[in-house]
Design a protein around this motif. Sequence first.
Motif, short mmCIF file in Angstrom:
data_model
loop_
_atom_site.label_atom_id
_atom_site.label_comp_id
_atom_site.label_asym_id
_atom_site.label_seq_id
_atom_site.Cartn_x
_atom_site.Cartn_y
_atom_site.Cartn_z
N HIS A 29 9.66 -1.46 -4.99
CA HIS A 29 10.73 -1.97 -4.14
C HIS A 29 11.71 -0.84 -3.82
N LYS A 30 12.18 -0.81 -2.57
CA LYS A 30 13.18 0.15 -2.15
C LYS A 30 14.17 -0.53 -1.21
N CYS A 31 15.46 -0.39 -1.53
CA CYS A 31 16.50 -1.03 -0.72
C CYS A 31 16.60 -0.33 0.63
N GLU A 32 16.62 -1.12 1.70
CA GLU A 32 16.71 -0.57 3.04
C GLU A 32 18.08 0.02 3.34
N VAL A 33 19.10 -0.39 2.57
CA VAL A 33 20.48 0.06 2.84
C VAL A 33 20.82 1.32 2.06
N CYS A 34 20.67 1.25 0.71
CA CYS A 34 21.11 2.36 -0.13
C CYS A 34 19.97 3.27 -0.57
N GLY A 35 18.73 2.84 -0.38
CA GLY A 35 17.60 3.68 -0.72
C GLY A 35 17.21 3.69 -2.18
N ARG A 36 17.87 2.90 -3.02
CA ARG A 36 17.52 2.85 -4.44
C ARG A 36 16.20 2.11 -4.63
N THR A 37 15.42 2.55 -5.62
CA THR A 37 14.12 1.95 -5.88
C THR A 37 14.10 1.34 -7.28
N GLY A 40 9.94 -8.76 10.04
CA GLY A 40 9.18 -7.82 9.24
C GLY A 40 9.39 -8.05 7.75
N TYR A 41 9.16 -7.00 6.99
CA TYR A 41 9.16 -7.10 5.52
C TYR A 41 10.15 -6.06 5.00
N HIS A 42 11.37 -6.49 4.74
CA HIS A 42 12.44 -5.55 4.39
C HIS A 42 13.06 -5.94 3.05
N CYS A 43 13.14 -4.95 2.18
CA CYS A 43 13.61 -5.16 0.81
C CYS A 43 15.06 -4.71 0.68
N PHE A 44 15.82 -5.43 -0.17
CA PHE A 44 17.21 -5.08 -0.42
C PHE A 44 17.52 -5.27 -1.89
N ASP A 88 13.64 4.12 -9.99
CA ASP A 88 14.83 4.86 -10.39
C ASP A 88 15.88 3.96 -11.04
N HIS A 89 15.91 2.70 -10.66
CA HIS A 89 16.93 1.77 -11.18
C HIS A 89 16.23 0.46 -11.60
N PRO A 90 15.55 0.47 -12.74
CA PRO A 90 14.83 -0.74 -13.19
C PRO A 90 15.75 -1.90 -13.54
N GLU A 91 17.05 -1.62 -13.71
CA GLU A 91 17.97 -2.70 -14.08
C GLU A 91 18.37 -3.55 -12.88
N LEU A 92 18.08 -3.08 -11.66
CA LEU A 92 18.47 -3.80 -10.46
C LEU A 92 17.43 -4.88 -10.10
N SER A 93 17.92 -5.90 -9.42
CA SER A 93 17.03 -6.93 -8.87
C SER A 93 16.83 -6.66 -7.38
N PHE A 94 15.60 -6.78 -6.91
CA PHE A 94 15.28 -6.54 -5.50
C PHE A 94 14.68 -7.81 -4.90
N ARG A 95 15.09 -8.12 -3.67
CA ARG A 95 14.58 -9.29 -2.98
C ARG A 95 14.29 -8.93 -1.52
N TYR A 96 13.52 -9.79 -0.87
CA TYR A 96 13.15 -9.58 0.52
C TYR A 96 13.80 -10.64 1.38
N GLU A 106 0.83 -1.21 0.00
CA GLU A 106 0.00 0.00 0.00
C GLU A 106 0.86 1.26 0.00
N LYS A 107 1.94 1.25 0.77
CA LYS A 107 2.85 2.39 0.81
C LYS A 107 3.54 2.61 -0.52
N ALA A 108 3.92 1.52 -1.18
CA ALA A 108 4.59 1.62 -2.48
C ALA A 108 3.67 2.22 -3.53
N ARG A 109 2.39 1.84 -3.50
CA ARG A 109 1.45 2.40 -4.48
C ARG A 109 1.31 3.92 -4.30
N ARG A 110 1.36 4.37 -3.07
CA ARG A 110 1.25 5.81 -2.83
C ARG A 110 2.51 6.55 -3.25
N GLN A 111 3.68 5.93 -3.11
CA GLN A 111 4.94 6.62 -3.37
C GLN A 111 5.43 6.45 -4.80
N GLY A 112 4.83 5.58 -5.58
CA GLY A 112 5.19 5.46 -6.98
C GLY A 112 6.27 4.45 -7.29
#
Length: 292
Positions: free
Chosen positions: A250-258, A275-279, A261-269, A241-247
Motif C-alpha cells: 500500500h502507498k498513500c497517494e497524498v503523502c507517499g508513505r507505504t 480507479g484504484y487509489h490508496c490513502f 516504511d510505516h507498518p503502524e499505519l492503516s491504509f484504505r482504498y 502486480e506493481k506492489a510486488r515489484r516495488q516491495g
Amino acid sequence: MKKLCDAVDRFCLKHPRFGIPNLMRFVVFITAAVFLLDSFSGGAASYMLNFDWALILRGELWRLVTWLFIPEYDRVIWMVVGMFFYYFIGSSIESAWGTAKFTLFYLTGAVLTVLFGCLAGLWTGYPLVTNIYLNNVLFLAFATLYPDALIRVYFVLPVKAKWLALFYVFLTFYDLIRMNTAAAMIMLPMTLPLLAAVWLAYAVFFWDRIRDILADIGFLTRHQRSPRTIQFKEAAKKQAEKARRQGYRHKCEVCGRTDADHPELSFRYCSRCAGYHCFCEDHIFNHEHFTS
C-alpha cells in the motif's frame, strides 16, 4: 447506510482514544456482582437497577444505564458460562476493531434499544428495555468478524460461528412467525422494536460486509457488472502486480508513505475515486477525489 458506516470509521480514526478499554471486562464483572447480590437479596439488586420508566421520571436516572448489567441467567452454571462467553466474544471484537469502534458499537446498540423501547411504549403503554437482544447481536458481530471460529456447543460439539449465527437468525424469525394471533398482538409490539434497534446498529457497522454477502448471492449483480466496478477491479490487479515489484503493498497517494516504511499505519482504498487509489489513515477522508 454506507454514509453512516463511513462516518463511523471516520470518527474512530479521528478519535482513537474514544471508548473504554476492555469494556466487556467491566460489563461482565458488574453483571456478576449483580447476580451475587440477587442471590442474597431475592432479586432486589436487579429490581433496583432494571429499566423502569416511571421511576426514571421520578429521578432514578441511573436506570437508563444499569439495565445493561441485569443478569440474563438465574442458574450459577449458566451464568458462569455466559459471562465467560460474552467476555470472549466482546474482547475478540475489540481486538479486531479497536477500543473506539467496539465501544461505539456497544453504545449505539444500547442507545437505540432505549429509544426504540420508549417509542414502543407509546402504543404498548409501558416501555420495555432488556439487554438480551444487545447480547445476542454481540455474537452476531463476532460471527461476522470470525465466521470460521469454532464454538463448542455444550462444551462438546464444535460448530463454526457463522452457522450458529445463521441458526440464531432463523430461530428469531421462526419464533416470531409461529406465534398465535393473541400472543403476536401482545409480544410483537414489544419485541420487534428491540430487535430492530440492535439489528440497525449491526447494519450500520457491518454495511460493507452485508453488501459483500448480497453480492455473493446475486442481489448486487447489477453493481458488480457496472463499468466503474470493472475498472476498479482491473486497476486493483495492476496495483497488486506493481506492489510486488516495488516491495510494498500500500502507498498513500497524498503523502507517499507505504506500509513497508510505516507498518503502524492503516491504509484504505477510496470507493469514490475513479480507479484504484490508496490513502493512509490521515488522508482517507481528507483528499481530492480522482475523477479519471
